[in-house]
Each structure stands twice: as structure tokens, then as C-alpha cells.
Design a protein around this motif. Sequence first.
Motif, short mmCIF file in Angstrom:
data_model
loop_
_atom_site.label_atom_id
_atom_site.label_comp_id
_atom_site.label_asym_id
_atom_site.label_seq_id
_atom_site.Cartn_x
_atom_site.Cartn_y
_atom_site.Cartn_z
N TRP A 294 -7.72 0.63 4.86
CA TRP A 294 -6.96 1.40 3.87
C TRP A 294 -7.45 1.06 2.47
CZ3 TRP A 294 -4.03 0.98 -0.45
CH2 TRP A 294 -3.14 2.03 -0.75
N ALA A 295 -7.65 2.07 1.64
CA ALA A 295 -8.08 1.80 0.28
C ALA A 295 -7.35 2.73 -0.67
CB ALA A 295 -9.59 2.03 0.15
N GLY A 296 -7.10 2.25 -1.87
CA GLY A 296 -6.46 3.07 -2.89
C GLY A 296 -7.43 4.12 -3.41
N GLY A 297 -6.96 4.92 -4.35
CA GLY A 297 -7.82 5.94 -4.93
C GLY A 297 -7.55 7.31 -4.35
N PHE A 298 -8.54 8.16 -4.44
CA PHE A 298 -8.35 9.55 -4.01
C PHE A 298 -8.94 9.81 -2.65
CE2 PHE A 298 -7.75 9.75 -8.51
CZ PHE A 298 -6.74 10.69 -8.65
N GLN B 147 0.85 -1.19 0.00
CA GLN B 147 0.00 0.00 0.00
C GLN B 147 0.88 1.24 0.00
OE1 GLN B 147 -1.86 -0.95 3.71
NE2 GLN B 147 -3.46 -2.18 2.77
N PHE B 148 0.74 2.06 -1.03
CA PHE B 148 1.48 3.31 -1.09
C PHE B 148 0.51 4.47 -0.90
CE2 PHE B 148 4.16 0.45 -3.55
CZ PHE B 148 5.43 0.76 -3.08
N THR B 149 0.96 5.47 -0.16
CA THR B 149 0.16 6.69 -0.03
C THR B 149 1.03 7.84 -0.47
OG1 THR B 149 -1.08 5.79 1.84
CG2 THR B 149 -1.03 8.19 1.61
N ILE B 150 0.52 8.65 -1.37
CA ILE B 150 1.29 9.84 -1.77
C ILE B 150 0.51 11.08 -1.37
CG2 ILE B 150 0.47 9.67 -4.19
CD1 ILE B 150 3.23 11.02 -4.89
N ILE B 151 1.22 11.99 -0.72
CA ILE B 151 0.58 13.22 -0.27
C ILE B 151 0.85 14.32 -1.29
CG2 ILE B 151 0.52 14.96 1.56
CD1 ILE B 151 1.23 12.74 3.51
N ASP B 152 -0.20 14.96 -1.76
CA ASP B 152 -0.10 16.08 -2.71
C ASP B 152 0.24 15.65 -4.14
OD1 ASP B 152 -0.89 18.26 -1.38
OD2 ASP B 152 1.01 19.29 -1.38
N GLY B 153 0.32 14.36 -4.40
CA GLY B 153 0.66 13.92 -5.75
C GLY B 153 -0.44 13.02 -6.29
N VAL B 154 -0.38 12.78 -7.59
CA VAL B 154 -1.39 11.93 -8.21
C VAL B 154 -0.70 10.78 -8.96
CG1 VAL B 154 -3.25 11.79 -9.88
CG2 VAL B 154 -3.01 13.82 -8.46
N VAL B 155 -0.99 9.56 -8.53
CA VAL B 155 -0.48 8.38 -9.21
C VAL B 155 -1.67 7.45 -9.45
CG1 VAL B 155 1.02 6.36 -9.03
CG2 VAL B 155 1.78 8.54 -8.12
N ASP B 156 -1.88 7.10 -10.68
CA ASP B 156 -3.05 6.30 -11.01
C ASP B 156 -2.71 4.81 -10.95
OD1 ASP B 156 -5.52 5.56 -11.80
OD2 ASP B 156 -5.22 5.98 -13.93
N ALA B 157 -2.88 4.22 -9.77
CA ALA B 157 -2.65 2.79 -9.62
C ALA B 157 -3.55 2.29 -8.49
CB ALA B 157 -1.18 2.52 -9.28
N PRO B 158 -4.03 1.04 -8.57
CA PRO B 158 -4.99 0.56 -7.57
C PRO B 158 -4.42 0.51 -6.15
CG PRO B 158 -4.29 -1.22 -9.04
CD PRO B 158 -3.79 0.06 -9.63
N ASN B 159 -3.11 0.35 -6.02
CA ASN B 159 -2.53 0.24 -4.68
C ASN B 159 -1.91 1.55 -4.21
OD1 ASN B 159 -0.61 -0.16 -6.73
ND2 ASN B 159 0.83 -1.10 -5.30
N VAL B 160 -2.36 2.66 -4.81
CA VAL B 160 -1.87 3.97 -4.37
C VAL B 160 -3.04 4.82 -3.88
CG1 VAL B 160 -0.70 6.09 -5.02
CG2 VAL B 160 0.05 3.93 -5.99
#
Lengths: 366, 344
Positions: free
Chosen positions: B285-289, B120-133
Amino acid sequence: MTRERRLSWINGLLLPFLNVLTAFIATAIVFILIGVDPIKATKILIYGALGYDEGLGYTLYYATNFVFTGLAVAVAFHAGLFNIGGEGQAYVGGLGTALVALYLNPALSAWIVIPLAISGGLLFGALWAIIPAYLQAYRGSHIVITTIMFNFLASALMVYVLVNVLREVGEMSPESADFIKASWLPFVHDVFASFGYKIAKSPLNLSILVALFFSGLVWFFLWHTRWGFAIRAVGKSNDAAVYGGINPKKIIIITMCISGALAGLVGINELMGVQHRLFLNFNYGYGFGGIAVALMGRNHPVGILIAAFLFGILYQGGAELDFELQNVSRDIVVVMQGLVILFCGGLEYLYRPILIRFLAPIEATE
Amino acid sequence: MKNMKRPHFVGLIKKTGLAVIASTFLLAAPIAQADIKPAVVYDTAGKNDKSFNEAVYVNGVMKFMNDTGIAVTELEPTNEAMMEQSLKKFAQRGYSPVIAVGFTMANAVAAAAAEYPDTQFTIIDGVVDAPNVQNVLFKEHEGSFLVGIMAAMASNSGTVGFVGGMDIPLISRFECGYKQGVAHHDSSMNVLAQMTGSTPAAWGNPTKGGEITRSQVENGADVVYAAAGGTGIGVYQTAADMGVLAIGVDSNQNYMQPGTMLTSMYKKVGLAAYESFAAAADGSWAGGFKINGVAEDGVGAAMDEYNADLVSADMLAAVNAARAGIIDGSIVVHDYMSDNSCPL
């Protein structure tokens, strides 16, 4: 063994070895002071840099950059020029590479695009060095001052280009679009995979072969061509070179162009090899690291390969230390690298008088 | 049989030693569900940048460690290659969730997430289009709108200032929201807006921040809003020296110059990191926005004892009305990043 021979052993091998050893002892003291077991740290560093294929890949990838900048500094040294503008030449060289890799027709074959993109890096690196070279040769401005100022100019230029020209609409980071696929240098793990061997993914790419090729070329050029001879002659004695019919002004220009072109190749590894786009500060630290590499490698391509490998180990092993030990921060890694540069660059002749006194004393003439 | 089992058991202890010890002690703790191995990778500015990264460190990482006793492993990369390397290495060693701080990490996260789809990856302030982000984003324009209203109400001169950090669309979003807020109160007012620079160095240049503030104040501004990371320190100092009001950003910075800090546009990045860790721990925890606006209280205008004397009852009422309007949809704050323009 004659005294001459012993001296060359002392200068070429024993001295660098003792310098590195001293740097490691000093690092060990720093580690003890911050409460890190130096033996454990050394183990992590060595294993992280050499112990498994991914780590080794990273080590060689970092080393590739240092080979380019080390060669750049060394060529200039042979003409008696201290080029500390490798940082800026690498940066602008990357722009040359990027312009080719961004705007060439994507349908072209990689066999055409890659050599052109490499030439772009060579050309822009050389162009960035030619102005300080001209100022040194014809206007007497010292090359150390001009090249270091050109580093700042390069940095400002690249910010302008990335922010105002190459950045895509709506993109936050000052970085270019992705390069066309044909310009991507294959990763070593992909090359191995195509032959049926599976090795771990790492940023190591075929630019390491470019680095080896240019190491050989620099060796051949410096010691087996007329220009190489002229460069070394100017470096050893300007007056003797003039007496021998060499024009030192022309040699300064040629040397700096070659030096800048070599530094401009950093972009081959970083941009064409790994990131496939142009971004800010991709050159960070490699230009200055190249000075230490050239000093430690005694300005000889073989020495530079070894020294660059050592710096690769420090970079990758340092990253590993940072990763494994929570009380080693990235700043300690910089301290470690700084100590190596201090003892191998700044204090490189620390042990020389003692060694000469005991191992190669001046023999009484009869 | 016993002899065969023992070594296996020893091996197990060795392998999961820490986790076993940790979970034994934590059985009684409030959040001690699944054994998670959280990690965080800051951007190259480092975790002590007095701004964005530090907010994640102090309000996210430290708070989570104190509340749960679960260790969060941290890394500050020094170059671009190290970002991707460290994300992948964390994933490879079974760390999850791995939080990446800042939009500069987007490329690295995309590469790592593709290679380790189970992490599970979380990015703050960025946009990555992947199901586990999980992409954590903030509606900075809404929060800036609220502080814009306050600035307009506090100003006597009819001119207010804005000092941005790096000249990027994200900061234009702050600026545009602020301008809309000012115009919402009084459309005849003048907003002086300047950016500090065009590289990441603009986040840490308090001297230049101070200079810009000085020139804005000399041109009539009497409230200055800084959206400039560490550069803001210089803005607040100069505002205090020249006797005008300043507005902080990201964290609640009201305490920094008590008496001249009108408010702060808080952006709860630390809380976002904390929630991401907590969600991973309890399995939600879930991916997406995950978009945090005024409605989610992810952004807003900070009120505390330091600015209580500066905020009038009218101001508070106006902010609350605007907040309610944004939540119920009667006020729509234009997002600069949706079309790279700022209609006023």
C-alpha cells in the motif's frame, strides 16, 4: 406537602423520568428482538457518551445544538405558539453567520468578528421567523403550517445559495470556502491546553458557554421582564392579555423573532465552532429534536439544559453503539431516538392520570 | 517466573484475541500476510444506496471478506461530525487501512490523516494531499467517451440523451466525455443533456430521472446515458417502456433491463477498495494518487450476455479502436475538470 406542590413535582420530575424509563424499556425490547444484549448496549451507550473525555466532549457538543433549538421552541410555547420551524431558522441563521464569517476583513480581531458573526446568526434566524409571525398575527395563517413550510423554503434557498453563490469553482460538494480564522470559536481542548491541562480532542467548543449564557438570558427575560410577562400572559389567555393592555399581535411578532434568533444560533456551534465552512444540512434534525427537548424540559431553561444533555447522550451514545456493535445499524439508533421522542413528547401525559390518582388525589372540600 | 509469565500471556490473548484466532485459521489462506484491521466509512447515503456506496460494499468489502476471511469493520455516518469522528476512532483503535467512500469525505479524511500519520487512509473519488492518504480517482471521461461512440452508432435519429445526477464538475466530466465520444463518431449529432438536481438528493430520484428521459425521448433521443446513481433506475425503466436504448453507469447494469441496455460505463470502485485492502495486507500500500483510466481497465464499456444482441461487430471494433487510441495517446479525451469547460 400541598397538592399544588405535589402536582408540580409530578409534572416536572416524576413524569419525565417515567417517560424516559418507558422509552428505554421499549428500546430494550427492540434490542432483544434484533439479538443485541440490552445490558451490554446500555453499558456501551453510557460509557461512550459519558465514560471518557472525548465521548463527553461529543455529548456536550451535540447537547449545545439542542439547547439552542430547545430554547427557541420553549420561548414560542410560552406565547402559545408552536414553532416547528426551528429546522429552517437554524439553517438560515447559519447563512447569516457564514456571510459575516466569510466576508469580513480577515485582519479584524476575533473580539469583533465573533460577536458580529453571532449577531448574523441571530438576525437571519429572526428574519426567517418574522414572515410566519406576521402571517399568524395579522392574516390568521396558522403558525404550525407556515413554519413547517418555511423549513422547505429554507432548504431550497440554502441549496440555491450554496450551489450558485457560495460554492467555489471546481469544488464538488455544495459548500462555502473556509471562514476567516478570526471567526473560529476556540475548541474547549485548546482552551484547556492553554492552561496546561490536556484533554482529548472533540468538537466541543466555546459555543457551549454561549448556550449557557442564552439559557440564563431566556430565564431572566421570560420571568423578570415586562416583555417576558406579556409573552406568558398572551400564552395563558389571549383575552386577559388584551384586557391587561397587551397587544397580542405585537407579542406574536416579538416572540417569533426571539424564537427564530435562538434557533439561528445552531450555526454558531456547527459552523463557527467545528466545521468552519457552510455546507448542506448542517442543521439536520436539531430543529425537530428541539421540540422534544422543550417538551421534556417543560419549557424551562433548566429543564431544557437537562433534556438537551440527555439528547446529547443519545446522539453520541448512539454513534458509539453503531461503532461498537456491527448488528446495530444507524437506523436502530434513529429508532431509539424516535422512541424517546414518542414517549416524552407524543405520550407525555400517559402516566399522569394514574399518578395524580395515587399521589395527589383531589381532596374533598369540607 | 512461570507465574509471572502466565498472566502476561493471558493479557496478550485478551488484547489480540481475535487477531490471534483469525491468523491461526488463516495461515493456509492465499492472502494471509500481515494482520490488517481494515475499516470502511461510507458516506451519508449509506451502503445500500443501489449505486456508488453499494458498489464498494458488494464488490470491495464483501468480496474481500469472502476471499480472505479478514473482517472489514463498516460504519455509515449520519452527519458531518460523525464522518471525522469515526475515521479518527478507527485510526485510534489501530484500524488500517481505513477507506472513505466519496468526495464528501475529503475534509474529514484530511483532518484524520493529519492527526494519525501512521494510519493508511484511502479516499475514493476525493483528493486529500497527505503522505498517508491514497487518492483513488477515475478517468470517467475516457469511459464515457467509449459509451458515447456506441450511443452514436446505435442511434437512428441522430439525437442522443444524457441524464446527470447532481450538477457537479464530476458529472460534467461524464457528460463532456460522452459528448466527445458522440462527436468522434459523427460531429453533426445532437446531444440533449440535463442534470437531475443540485443536491445529493439528485442521486436517488428515479421519478425525476424517468421524467427527464421521457422529455428527451420526445425530443428525438433514442439512446440515453444516465450518470445519476440511483436516479438511473428510473431512466432505464422509462427507456425500456418507450422502446429506446439506455446506458448504465458505475456498475455493470446491463442486466437491469435486458434488451434495451446498450451497455454500461463501468467504474470499478469496488475493485479499487478491494485492491486497497489487498495492498495493505501484502505491504504494498502506498499513498499518493491511483488513477484508473481505460488503460488500467478502471473504466470502460461493459459487454456481457445481456447486451450481446445489441452490440454489432462494427460497434465493438470502433470501441476497441478508440480504446487502443486512448491507451497509445493518439486519442486524447478532454477532462472537463482540468479547466471547467468542454470544447467540442
